[in-house]
Design a protein around this motif. Sequence first.
Motif, PDB file in Angstrom:
ATOM      1  N   ASP A   1       8.167   9.244 -12.284  1.00 57.26           N
ATOM      2  CA  ASP A   1       9.423   8.869 -12.933  1.00 57.26           C
ATOM      3  C   ASP A   1       9.967   7.559 -12.370  1.00 57.26           C
ATOM      4  O   ASP A   1      10.490   6.706 -13.104  1.00 57.26           O
ATOM      5  CB  ASP A   1      10.453   9.991 -12.796  1.00 57.26           C
ATOM      6  N   ILE A   2       9.815   7.360 -11.086  1.00 57.09           N
ATOM      7  CA  ILE A   2      10.255   6.111 -10.450  1.00 57.09           C
ATOM      8  C   ILE A   2       9.324   4.971 -10.851  1.00 57.09           C
ATOM      9  O   ILE A   2       9.781   3.854 -11.133  1.00 57.09           O
ATOM     10  CB  ILE A   2      10.339   6.284  -8.918  1.00 57.09           C
ATOM     11  N   LEU A   3       8.029   5.251 -10.913  1.00 56.49           N
ATOM     12  CA  LEU A   3       7.064   4.253 -11.373  1.00 56.49           C
ATOM     13  C   LEU A   3       7.409   3.793 -12.788  1.00 56.49           C
ATOM     14  O   LEU A   3       7.424   2.589 -13.071  1.00 56.49           O
ATOM     15  CB  LEU A   3       5.645   4.822 -11.328  1.00 56.49           C
ATOM     16  N   LYS A   4       7.723   4.725 -13.660  1.00 54.92           N
ATOM     17  CA  LYS A   4       8.070   4.383 -15.050  1.00 54.92           C
ATOM     18  C   LYS A   4       9.308   3.490 -15.091  1.00 54.92           C
ATOM     19  O   LYS A   4       9.343   2.479 -15.802  1.00 54.92           O
ATOM     20  CB  LYS A   4       8.301   5.661 -15.858  1.00 54.92           C
ATOM     21  N   ARG A   5      10.318   3.838 -14.316  1.00 55.38           N
ATOM     22  CA  ARG A   5      11.554   3.037 -14.284  1.00 55.38           C
ATOM     23  C   ARG A   5      11.272   1.630 -13.723  1.00 55.38           C
ATOM     24  O   ARG A   5      11.826   0.642 -14.213  1.00 55.38           O
ATOM     25  CB  ARG A   5      12.611   3.752 -13.451  1.00 55.38           C
TER      26      ARG A   5
ATOM     27  N   LYS B   1      16.577 -10.526  -9.986  1.00 52.49           N
ATOM     28  CA  LYS B   1      16.825  -9.667 -11.139  1.00 52.49           C
ATOM     29  C   LYS B   1      16.042  -8.354 -11.068  1.00 52.49           C
ATOM     30  O   LYS B   1      16.253  -7.467 -11.891  1.00 52.49           O
ATOM     31  CB  LYS B   1      16.460 -10.416 -12.425  1.00 52.49           C
ATOM     32  N   LEU B   2      15.164  -8.233 -10.095  1.00 45.70           N
ATOM     33  CA  LEU B   2      14.341  -7.030  -9.937  1.00 45.70           C
ATOM     34  C   LEU B   2      14.967  -6.112  -8.880  1.00 45.70           C
ATOM     35  O   LEU B   2      14.355  -5.783  -7.864  1.00 45.70           O
ATOM     36  CB  LEU B   2      12.907  -7.406  -9.568  1.00 45.70           C
ATOM     37  N   ALA B   3      16.187  -5.689  -9.145  1.00 48.99           N
ATOM     38  CA  ALA B   3      16.963  -4.910  -8.170  1.00 48.99           C
ATOM     39  C   ALA B   3      16.314  -3.556  -7.867  1.00 48.99           C
ATOM     40  O   ALA B   3      16.311  -3.115  -6.711  1.00 48.99           O
ATOM     41  CB  ALA B   3      18.389  -4.721  -8.681  1.00 48.99           C
ATOM     42  N   TYR B   4      15.786  -2.891  -8.870  1.00 49.63           N
ATOM     43  CA  TYR B   4      15.175  -1.578  -8.642  1.00 49.63           C
ATOM     44  C   TYR B   4      13.892  -1.712  -7.813  1.00 49.63           C
ATOM     45  O   TYR B   4      13.644  -0.906  -6.915  1.00 49.63           O
ATOM     46  CB  TYR B   4      14.899  -0.873  -9.970  1.00 49.63           C
ATOM     47  N   ILE B   5      13.122  -2.755  -8.084  1.00 50.19           N
ATOM     48  CA  ILE B   5      11.919  -3.022  -7.296  1.00 50.19           C
ATOM     49  C   ILE B   5      12.321  -3.276  -5.837  1.00 50.19           C
ATOM     50  O   ILE B   5      11.689  -2.774  -4.904  1.00 50.19           O
ATOM     51  CB  ILE B   5      11.125  -4.227  -7.852  1.00 50.19           C
TER      52      ILE B   5
ATOM     53  N   THR C   1       0.831  -1.205   0.000  1.00 54.58           N
ATOM     54  CA  THR C   1       0.000   0.000   0.000  1.00 54.58           C
ATOM     55  C   THR C   1       0.865   1.253   0.000  1.00 54.58           C
ATOM     56  O   THR C   1       0.660   2.172  -0.804  1.00 54.58           O
ATOM     57  CB  THR C   1      -0.942   0.001   1.217  1.00 54.58           C
ATOM     58  N   PHE C   2       1.858   1.294   0.887  1.00 49.82           N
ATOM     59  CA  PHE C   2       2.738   2.462   0.949  1.00 49.82           C
ATOM     60  C   PHE C   2       3.601   2.566  -0.311  1.00 49.82           C
ATOM     61  O   PHE C   2       3.848   3.674  -0.805  1.00 49.82           O
ATOM     62  CB  PHE C   2       3.620   2.426   2.197  1.00 49.82           C
ATOM     63  N   ALA C   3       4.058   1.438  -0.850  1.00 53.57           N
ATOM     64  CA  ALA C   3       4.876   1.467  -2.071  1.00 53.57           C
ATOM     65  C   ALA C   3       4.063   2.038  -3.233  1.00 53.57           C
ATOM     66  O   ALA C   3       4.551   2.895  -3.983  1.00 53.57           O
ATOM     67  CB  ALA C   3       5.392   0.067  -2.399  1.00 53.57           C
ATOM     68  N   ILE C   4       2.839   1.596  -3.386  1.00 54.49           N
ATOM     69  CA  ILE C   4       1.987   2.116  -4.467  1.00 54.49           C
ATOM     70  C   ILE C   4       1.727   3.599  -4.272  1.00 54.49           C
ATOM     71  O   ILE C   4       1.789   4.389  -5.225  1.00 54.49           O
ATOM     72  CB  ILE C   4       0.679   1.302  -4.563  1.00 54.49           C
ATOM     73  N   HIS C   5       1.466   3.993  -3.038  1.00 54.39           N
ATOM     74  CA  HIS C   5       1.265   5.414  -2.734  1.00 54.39           C
ATOM     75  C   HIS C   5       2.485   6.228  -3.177  1.00 54.39           C
ATOM     76  O   HIS C   5       2.350   7.257  -3.854  1.00 54.39           O
ATOM     77  CB  HIS C   5       1.008   5.584  -1.236  1.00 54.39           C
ATOM     78  N   LEU C   6       3.676   5.759  -2.813  1.00 56.95           N
ATOM     79  CA  LEU C   6       4.903   6.496  -3.171  1.00 56.95           C
ATOM     80  C   LEU C   6       5.145   6.479  -4.676  1.00 56.95           C
ATOM     81  O   LEU C   6       5.578   7.483  -5.248  1.00 56.95           O
ATOM     82  CB  LEU C   6       6.106   5.908  -2.425  1.00 56.95           C
ATOM     83  N   LEU C   7       4.871   5.361  -5.320  1.00 53.84           N
ATOM     84  CA  LEU C   7       5.063   5.279  -6.774  1.00 53.84           C
ATOM     85  C   LEU C   7       4.119   6.235  -7.509  1.00 53.84           C
ATOM     86  O   LEU C   7       4.522   6.883  -8.482  1.00 53.84           O
ATOM     87  CB  LEU C   7       4.862   3.845  -7.263  1.00 53.84           C
ATOM     88  N   LEU C   8       2.889   6.329  -7.040  1.00 51.85           N
ATOM     89  CA  LEU C   8       1.944   7.237  -7.689  1.00 51.85           C
ATOM     90  C   LEU C   8       2.337   8.700  -7.494  1.00 51.85           C
ATOM     91  O   LEU C   8       2.029   9.543  -8.335  1.00 51.85           O
ATOM     92  CB  LEU C   8       0.519   6.985  -7.170  1.00 51.85           C
TER      93      LEU C   8
END
Length: 173
Positions: free
Chosen positions: A98-102, A123-127, A87-94
């Motif tokens: 630019d971070i959501l796109k990456r 392999k999902l290091a950025y996530i 929930t908090f991750a989605i909130h921050l991504l929204l």
Amino acid sequence: RLPIQTQLMVRTQRQFEADGAYMHSVSNELIVKRRKLDPADAPSDLLNLMMNAKDAVTGEKLDDANIRNQMLTFLVAGHETTSGLLTFAIHLLLKNPDILKRAQEEVDRVLGDETPRQEHIPKLAYIDQILRETLRLYPTAPAFIITPKHDTVLAGRYPVKARDVLLLLLPIL
């Protein structure tokens, strides 16, 4: 004869204890079965990690009671902390397109059209970075309790006795 409310409380407590004993029994059984496996045949999962991990300083491994308690924590509370993290991750991504796109680009590159599998995770290091930063900003379990094994002094000035209960508040740290 006990009042009805007391009877219900006693029944509820007995059921709670029975359920807890059952969960302990099942968890203990899983640990015993896993210990019987040849390490080469053991699945690469969280249980295996807990059974084989060693403390970097002491070299101690987790005992079976600790592993069992960790398993039950994941079962009982893990869904709640995971949903809070997401929930908090989605909130921050929204709030940070630019971070959501990456993040979306990384998922597309790693997964393509495949269904996510365990081997994709490393392999999902950025996530992983996004989730860790989310936990730093909004810890889903913001406090925990520790008890020292021996009398000690923290930071050279705070005496702590063995078995004292210390509450650590992560956001403050």
